[in-house]
Scaffold this motif. Structure first.
Motif, PDB file in Angstrom:
ATOM      1  N   GLU A 201       4.982 -51.281   8.873  1.00  0.00           N
ATOM      2  CA  GLU A 201       4.052 -52.051   9.693  1.00  0.00           C
ATOM      3  C   GLU A 201       3.994 -51.507  11.120  1.00  0.00           C
ATOM      4  OE1 GLU A 201       5.154 -56.134   9.761  1.00  0.00           O
ATOM      5  OE2 GLU A 201       4.133 -56.637   7.881  1.00  0.00           O
ATOM      6  N   ASN A 202       5.077 -50.822  11.513  1.00  0.00           N
ATOM      7  CA  ASN A 202       5.194 -50.406  12.911  1.00  0.00           C
ATOM      8  C   ASN A 202       5.118 -48.899  13.133  1.00  0.00           C
ATOM      9  OD1 ASN A 202       6.050 -52.969  14.633  1.00  0.00           O
ATOM     10  ND2 ASN A 202       7.059 -53.144  12.646  1.00  0.00           N
ATOM     11  N   TYR A 203       5.386 -48.106  12.089  1.00  0.00           N
ATOM     12  CA  TYR A 203       5.424 -46.647  12.269  1.00  0.00           C
ATOM     13  C   TYR A 203       4.659 -45.951  11.153  1.00  0.00           C
ATOM     14  CZ  TYR A 203       9.230 -48.126  15.321  1.00  0.00           C
ATOM     15  OH  TYR A 203       9.961 -48.757  16.290  1.00  0.00           O
ATOM     16  N   SER A 204       4.058 -44.842  11.509  1.00  0.00           N
ATOM     17  CA  SER A 204       3.266 -44.087  10.529  1.00  0.00           C
ATOM     18  C   SER A 204       4.062 -42.969   9.866  1.00  0.00           C
ATOM     19  CB  SER A 204       2.025 -43.493  11.209  1.00  0.00           C
ATOM     20  OG  SER A 204       2.410 -42.643  12.287  1.00  0.00           O
ATOM     21  N   GLN A 205       5.284 -42.714  10.352  1.00  0.00           N
ATOM     22  CA  GLN A 205       6.124 -41.681   9.756  1.00  0.00           C
ATOM     23  C   GLN A 205       7.426 -42.294   9.265  1.00  0.00           C
ATOM     24  OE1 GLN A 205       6.390 -39.768  13.850  1.00  0.00           O
ATOM     25  NE2 GLN A 205       8.410 -39.190  13.035  1.00  0.00           N
ATOM     26  N   PRO A 206       8.052 -41.695   8.273  1.00  0.00           N
ATOM     27  CA  PRO A 206       9.297 -42.260   7.728  1.00  0.00           C
ATOM     28  C   PRO A 206      10.453 -42.127   8.710  1.00  0.00           C
ATOM     29  CG  PRO A 206       8.840 -40.129   6.725  1.00  0.00           C
ATOM     30  CD  PRO A 206       7.645 -40.475   7.552  1.00  0.00           C
ATOM     31  N   PRO A 207      11.497 -42.930   8.544  1.00  0.00           N
ATOM     32  CA  PRO A 207      12.662 -42.830   9.435  1.00  0.00           C
ATOM     33  C   PRO A 207      13.416 -41.522   9.225  1.00  0.00           C
ATOM     34  CG  PRO A 207      13.125 -44.320   7.620  1.00  0.00           C
ATOM     35  CD  PRO A 207      11.675 -43.978   7.525  1.00  0.00           C
ATOM     36  N   LEU A 208      14.134 -41.110  10.252  1.00  0.00           N
ATOM     37  CA  LEU A 208      14.931 -39.893  10.195  1.00  0.00           C
ATOM     38  C   LEU A 208      16.347 -40.260   9.747  1.00  0.00           C
ATOM     39  CD1 LEU A 208      15.242 -36.848  10.794  1.00  0.00           C
ATOM     40  CD2 LEU A 208      15.762 -37.461  13.173  1.00  0.00           C
ATOM     41  N   ILE A 209      16.567 -40.253   8.424  1.00  0.00           N
ATOM     42  CA  ILE A 209      17.886 -40.625   7.880  1.00  0.00           C
ATOM     43  C   ILE A 209      18.830 -39.441   8.030  1.00  0.00           C
ATOM     44  CG2 ILE A 209      19.153 -41.484   5.881  1.00  0.00           C
ATOM     45  CD1 ILE A 209      16.997 -43.417   6.821  1.00  0.00           C
ATOM     46  N   SER A 210      19.854 -39.613   8.860  1.00  0.00           N
ATOM     47  CA  SER A 210      20.802 -38.517   9.093  1.00  0.00           C
ATOM     48  C   SER A 210      22.102 -38.691   8.312  1.00  0.00           C
ATOM     49  CB  SER A 210      21.118 -38.404  10.583  1.00  0.00           C
ATOM     50  OG  SER A 210      21.725 -39.591  11.061  1.00  0.00           O
ATOM     51  N   ILE A 211      22.471 -39.959   8.028  1.00  0.00           N
ATOM     52  CA  ILE A 211      23.705 -40.249   7.292  1.00  0.00           C
ATOM     53  C   ILE A 211      23.433 -41.387   6.316  1.00  0.00           C
ATOM     54  CG2 ILE A 211      26.121 -40.995   7.443  1.00  0.00           C
ATOM     55  CD1 ILE A 211      26.203 -39.931  10.292  1.00  0.00           C
ATOM     56  N   GLU A 212      23.933 -41.263   5.093  1.00  0.00           N
ATOM     57  CA  GLU A 212      23.850 -42.339   4.112  1.00  0.00           C
ATOM     58  C   GLU A 212      25.254 -42.698   3.647  1.00  0.00           C
ATOM     59  OE1 GLU A 212      20.579 -42.361   1.174  1.00  0.00           O
ATOM     60  OE2 GLU A 212      20.160 -40.329   1.898  1.00  0.00           O
ATOM     61  N   VAL A 213      25.573 -43.993   3.680  1.00  0.00           N
ATOM     62  CA  VAL A 213      26.899 -44.465   3.261  1.00  0.00           C
ATOM     63  C   VAL A 213      26.719 -45.576   2.235  1.00  0.00           C
ATOM     64  CG1 VAL A 213      28.021 -43.817   5.430  1.00  0.00           C
ATOM     65  CG2 VAL A 213      27.000 -46.088   5.203  1.00  0.00           C
ATOM     66  N   ASP A 214      27.839 -46.012   1.625  1.00  0.00           N
ATOM     67  CA  ASP A 214      27.733 -46.998   0.549  1.00  0.00           C
ATOM     68  C   ASP A 214      27.843 -48.436   1.024  1.00  0.00           C
ATOM     69  OD1 ASP A 214      30.380 -46.679   1.233  1.00  0.00           O
ATOM     70  OD2 ASP A 214      31.139 -46.919  -0.808  1.00  0.00           O
ATOM     71  N   LYS A 215      28.474 -48.679   2.196  1.00  0.00           N
ATOM     72  CA  LYS A 215      28.720 -50.055   2.618  1.00  0.00           C
ATOM     73  C   LYS A 215      28.229 -50.312   4.041  1.00  0.00           C
ATOM     74  CE  LYS A 215      32.858 -50.848  -0.227  1.00  0.00           C
ATOM     75  NZ  LYS A 215      34.298 -51.211  -0.200  1.00  0.00           N
ATOM     76  N   ALA A 216      27.877 -51.578   4.292  1.00  0.00           N
ATOM     77  CA  ALA A 216      27.408 -51.973   5.618  1.00  0.00           C
ATOM     78  C   ALA A 216      28.508 -51.798   6.663  1.00  0.00           C
ATOM     79  CB  ALA A 216      26.927 -53.415   5.593  1.00  0.00           C
ATOM     80  N   ASP A 217      29.753 -52.097   6.289  1.00  0.00           N
ATOM     81  CA  ASP A 217      30.849 -51.990   7.259  1.00  0.00           C
ATOM     82  C   ASP A 217      31.063 -50.541   7.689  1.00  0.00           C
ATOM     83  OD1 ASP A 217      32.914 -53.484   8.686  1.00  0.00           O
ATOM     84  OD2 ASP A 217      34.330 -52.276   7.532  1.00  0.00           O
ATOM     85  N   THR A 218      30.956 -49.608   6.757  1.00  0.00           N
ATOM     86  CA  THR A 218      31.063 -48.186   7.092  1.00  0.00           C
ATOM     87  C   THR A 218      29.921 -47.784   8.010  1.00  0.00           C
ATOM     88  OG1 THR A 218      32.037 -47.775   4.914  1.00  0.00           O
ATOM     89  CG2 THR A 218      31.259 -45.856   6.140  1.00  0.00           C
ATOM     90  N   CYS A 219      28.748 -48.301   7.727  1.00  0.00           N
ATOM     91  CA  CYS A 219      27.567 -48.030   8.546  1.00  0.00           C
ATOM     92  C   CYS A 219      27.810 -48.502   9.981  1.00  0.00           C
ATOM     93  CB  CYS A 219      26.371 -48.747   7.936  1.00  0.00           C
ATOM     94  SG  CYS A 219      24.817 -48.409   8.759  1.00  0.00           S
ATOM     95  N   LYS A 220      28.365 -49.691  10.134  1.00  0.00           N
ATOM     96  CA  LYS A 220      28.647 -50.224  11.470  1.00  0.00           C
ATOM     97  C   LYS A 220      29.619 -49.329  12.235  1.00  0.00           C
ATOM     98  CE  LYS A 220      31.480 -53.751  12.127  1.00  0.00           C
ATOM     99  NZ  LYS A 220      32.046 -55.123  12.243  1.00  0.00           N
TER     100      LYS A 220
END
Length: 290
Positions: A201-220
């Motif tokens: 709704e806000n952007y015309s291009q996809p996000p720049l995903i630099s890191i993918e992890v399995d859990k929200a706590d690791t993400c934090k």
């Protein structure tokens, strides 16, 4: 056939593998094979074939495996009803809890409840909210805690709401978000859909995903170390005062919220220990959970 035999059929049908089933049942493979042969002898039919891909159930085996769920639930209800006849509030409460709720609310909640009802024990099954919704639908748990707008036509109670936040170590400009490194994590499909809808709704291009992890706590933790921004539920950020946060808002300016629900079957509160837990939850102030 006793309840252990029905459990063997259920677990083996789910796993389709003797080794995995034996491990889940905490018995040896020879013991499992022997018990399976005894069940086949009792019914006078072959229940399974062993093939390259594991265990394959015969038509008779398929039927018995489906009966196993019904039989185990029936045996469980009989035991619960017998325990329910006692004057004191006792029994084993089966809870289905989303992974996120398990990590951040459940331990303190159960401690408070156990202080009031020391004779009640717990069996906790965890998983994604979609998995937990399935468990309550199939009567495998007494009470379920799920996040998101899952369909449920029996008893439910809204426990709390939380905003969805953009979280970053440093202050960021929303206009620059598509060019900034994002840390993503595996989350519930409903939350992922809400975040994706907000993004497009806000952007015309996809996000720049630099890191993918399995859990929200690791993400934090990645965010705390300045490795990028993330989009996370606010509850997980409550103890992170040094993180810059921006609440997601819809086009009309309303915050995007995620709701946590308690689901249960009306018939379940005939059990004293289930009724005690539901009433406890209805009075609980979530701000006071340690």
């Amino acid at each position: 056939m006793d309840d252990r035999d029905w459990l063997i059929l259920k677990v083996l049908y789910n796993e389709k593998n003797i080794t995995k089933a034996a491990k889940n049942l905490y018995i040896s493979q020879p013991a499992l094979t022997n018990r399976l042969q005894q069940i086949e002898k009792e019914f006078g039919v072959q229940i399974v074939h062993r093939g390259r891909r594991g265990v394959e159930f015969t038509p008779q085996g398929e039927y018995l495996a489906k009966c196993a769920n019904q039989m185990l639930l029936k045996i469980q209800k009989i035991k619960e009803n017998v325990v329910n006849m006692e004057n004191r509030v006792t029994g084993t409460l089966r809870l289905g809890v989303s992974n996120y709720f398990t990590d951040y609310k459940l331990p303190g909640l159960l401690k408070l409840f156990k202080n009031e009802y020391p004779d009640i024990e717990f069996k906790v099954l965890t998983g994604s909210s979609s998995e937990i919704a399935h468990l309550i639908h199939s009567h495998e748990v007494h009470v379920a805690f799920v996040k998101g707008a899952y369909s449920w036509n029996d008893q439910k109670r809204l426990l709390f709401e939380e905003s969805i936040c953009i979280a970053s170590k440093d202050k960021i400009d929303l206009r620059e978000l598509p060019n900034l490194p994002r840390i993503d994590y595996r989350t519930d499909p409903l939350l992922k859909t809400a975040v994706d809808n907000w993004w497009f709704e806000n952007y015309s291009q996809p996000p720049l995903i630099s890191i993918e992890v399995d859990k929200a706590d690791t993400c934090k933790k990645m965010v705390l170390n300045g490795l990028g921004y993330a989009i996370l539920p606010s509850l997980i950020l409550d103890d992170a005062d040094d993180i810059y946060k921006i609440d997601l808002k819809s086009k009309n300016g309303k915050p995007i919220l995620r709701k946590t629900w308690m689901f249960y079957h009306k018939e379940s509160i005939q059990l004293k220990f289930v009724k005690a837990f539901v009433e406890f939850m209805e009075k609980l102030d979530f701000q006071k959970i340690p």
